[in-house]
Enzyme design. Structure first.
Site, PDB file in Angstrom:
ATOM      1  N   HIS A 200      -0.806  -3.832   1.189  1.00  0.00           N
ATOM      2  CA  HIS A 200      -2.130  -3.637   1.781  1.00  0.00           C
ATOM      3  C   HIS A 200      -2.884  -4.963   1.686  1.00  0.00           C
ATOM      4  O   HIS A 200      -2.906  -5.576   0.612  1.00  0.00           O
ATOM      5  CB  HIS A 200      -2.880  -2.526   1.037  1.00  0.00           C
ATOM      6  CG  HIS A 200      -4.186  -2.193   1.671  1.00  0.00           C
ATOM      7  ND1 HIS A 200      -4.277  -1.411   2.800  1.00  0.00           N
ATOM      8  CD2 HIS A 200      -5.447  -2.568   1.364  1.00  0.00           C
ATOM      9  CE1 HIS A 200      -5.547  -1.316   3.153  1.00  0.00           C
ATOM     10  NE2 HIS A 200      -6.276  -2.008   2.302  1.00  0.00           N
TER      11      HIS A 200
ATOM     12  N   ASN B  99       4.630  -0.371  -0.138  1.00  0.00           N
ATOM     13  CA  ASN B  99       3.732  -0.799   0.942  1.00  0.00           C
ATOM     14  C   ASN B  99       2.966  -2.043   0.505  1.00  0.00           C
ATOM     15  O   ASN B  99       2.784  -2.289  -0.684  1.00  0.00           O
ATOM     16  CB  ASN B  99       2.733   0.328   1.244  1.00  0.00           C
ATOM     17  CG  ASN B  99       1.808  -0.005   2.404  1.00  0.00           C
ATOM     18  OD1 ASN B  99       2.249  -0.530   3.432  1.00  0.00           O
ATOM     19  ND2 ASN B  99       0.529   0.276   2.249  1.00  0.00           N
TER      20      ASN B  99
ATOM     21  N   SER C  77       5.841 -10.946  10.412  1.00  0.00           N
ATOM     22  CA  SER C  77       6.018 -12.162   9.604  1.00  0.00           C
ATOM     23  C   SER C  77       6.438 -11.806   8.169  1.00  0.00           C
ATOM     24  O   SER C  77       7.218 -12.536   7.548  1.00  0.00           O
ATOM     25  CB  SER C  77       4.755 -13.020   9.610  1.00  0.00           C
ATOM     26  OG  SER C  77       3.704 -12.395   8.930  1.00  0.00           O
TER      27      SER C  77
HETATM   28  C1  GRF Z   1      -0.100  -7.588   6.862  1.00  0.00           C
HETATM   29  O1  GRF Z   1      -1.317  -8.214   6.667  1.00  0.00           O
HETATM   30  C2  GRF Z   1       0.022  -6.362   6.010  1.00  0.00           C
HETATM   31  O2  GRF Z   1      -0.649  -6.443   4.807  1.00  0.00           O
HETATM   32  C3  GRF Z   1      -0.632  -5.328   6.864  1.00  0.00           C
HETATM   33  O3  GRF Z   1      -0.229  -5.636   8.176  1.00  0.00           O
HETATM   34  C4  GRF Z   1       0.011  -7.037   8.272  1.00  0.00           C
HETATM   35  C5  GRF Z   1       1.376  -7.228   8.859  1.00  0.00           C
HETATM   36  O4  GRF Z   1       1.620  -8.556   9.214  1.00  0.00           O
HETATM   37  N1  GRF Z   1      -0.319  -4.014   6.384  1.00  0.00           N
HETATM   38  P1  GRF Z   1       3.041  -8.985   9.785  1.00  0.00           P
HETATM   39  O5  GRF Z   1       3.400  -8.039  10.909  1.00  0.00           O
HETATM   40  O6  GRF Z   1       4.018  -8.871   8.647  1.00  0.00           O
HETATM   41  O7  GRF Z   1       2.887 -10.385  10.250  1.00  0.00           O
END
Ligand code: GRF
Length: 189
Positions: free
Chosen positions: A104, A102, A13
């Site tokens: 987090h 990145n 997403s």
């Molecule tokens: C997000 O919450 C990001 O912070 C973490 O993994 C999740 C990925 O979500 N590292 P998506 O695949 O972008 O929906």
């Protein structure tokens, strides 16, 4: 136009939010999405969005030669990790110093480090009794969750939160702030 690569292992997403943002502003282009998971939801999203998506094995990705050659071939200047669950080895950092970002899903330095990803982060935040969580967007260096912070944004943790409700609130923050933080960083490259 500046070219970006997104590395993602999950639902994608955030990758989608980034693609939409740069299509709307025209400031940069997502040249490709790279994944290490053949079943990842991000693959269907990439297809729907018409963004080239490449799968490599974990071993190929850790070793780096092929993915890095592909990114260089396409003029990629910035790598975005958006839910990428594979180690970024020193080769990447040497080839893309201060060019890897990145996200987090918590307020680093708390709830970070090896093994702290996805729902485990939200479960740890809830178990700690913290009243606030949020997101940290940071540069990537050799240590997990360690590089310079570009942005933190916060949200409340509610007494009745479950991992799912907190994750949904964090995702909203991510979609709101990740694309714009990338755009701002790109302006200085
Ligand atoms: C997000 O919450 C990001 O912070 C973490 O993994 C999740 C990925 O979500 N590292 P998506 O695949 O972008 O929906």
């Amino acid at each position: 136009m500046k070219q970006i690569a997104i590395l993602a292992s999950g639902n994608g997403s955030n990758a989608e939010a980034i693609v939409h943002h740069f299509r709307a502003t025209g400031e940069a282009e997502v040249a490709m999405i790279i994944t290490n998971k053949p079943q990842a939801g991000v693959i269907q999203r990439a297809e729907r969005l018409g963004v080239p998506c490449h799968y490599f094995t974990n071993a190929e990705l850790r070793e780096g030669t092929r993915p890095i050659a592909l990114m260089k071939e396409h003029g990629v200047e910035l790598i975005i990790l958006a839910g990428y669950l594979c180690l970024i080895t020193p080769t990447y950092i040497m080839e893309y110093p201060e060019r890897i970002i990145n996200i987090h899903p918590a307020l680093l330095p708390s709830f970070g480090g090896q093994g702290m990803y996805g729902d485990r982060v939200h479960a740890a935040v809830i178990a700690s009794g913290a009243k606030e969580s949020g997101i940290t967007i940071h540069l990537v260096d050799e240590d997990y969750d360690h590089g310079r912070h570009l942005l933190q944004a916060t949200c409340p943790v509610r007494p009745d939160d479950t991992v799912d409700t907190l994750a949904a609130r964090i995702h909203e923050l991510e979609h709101r702030f990740f694309p714009t933080t990338i755009a701002q960083y790109l302006r200085f490259l």
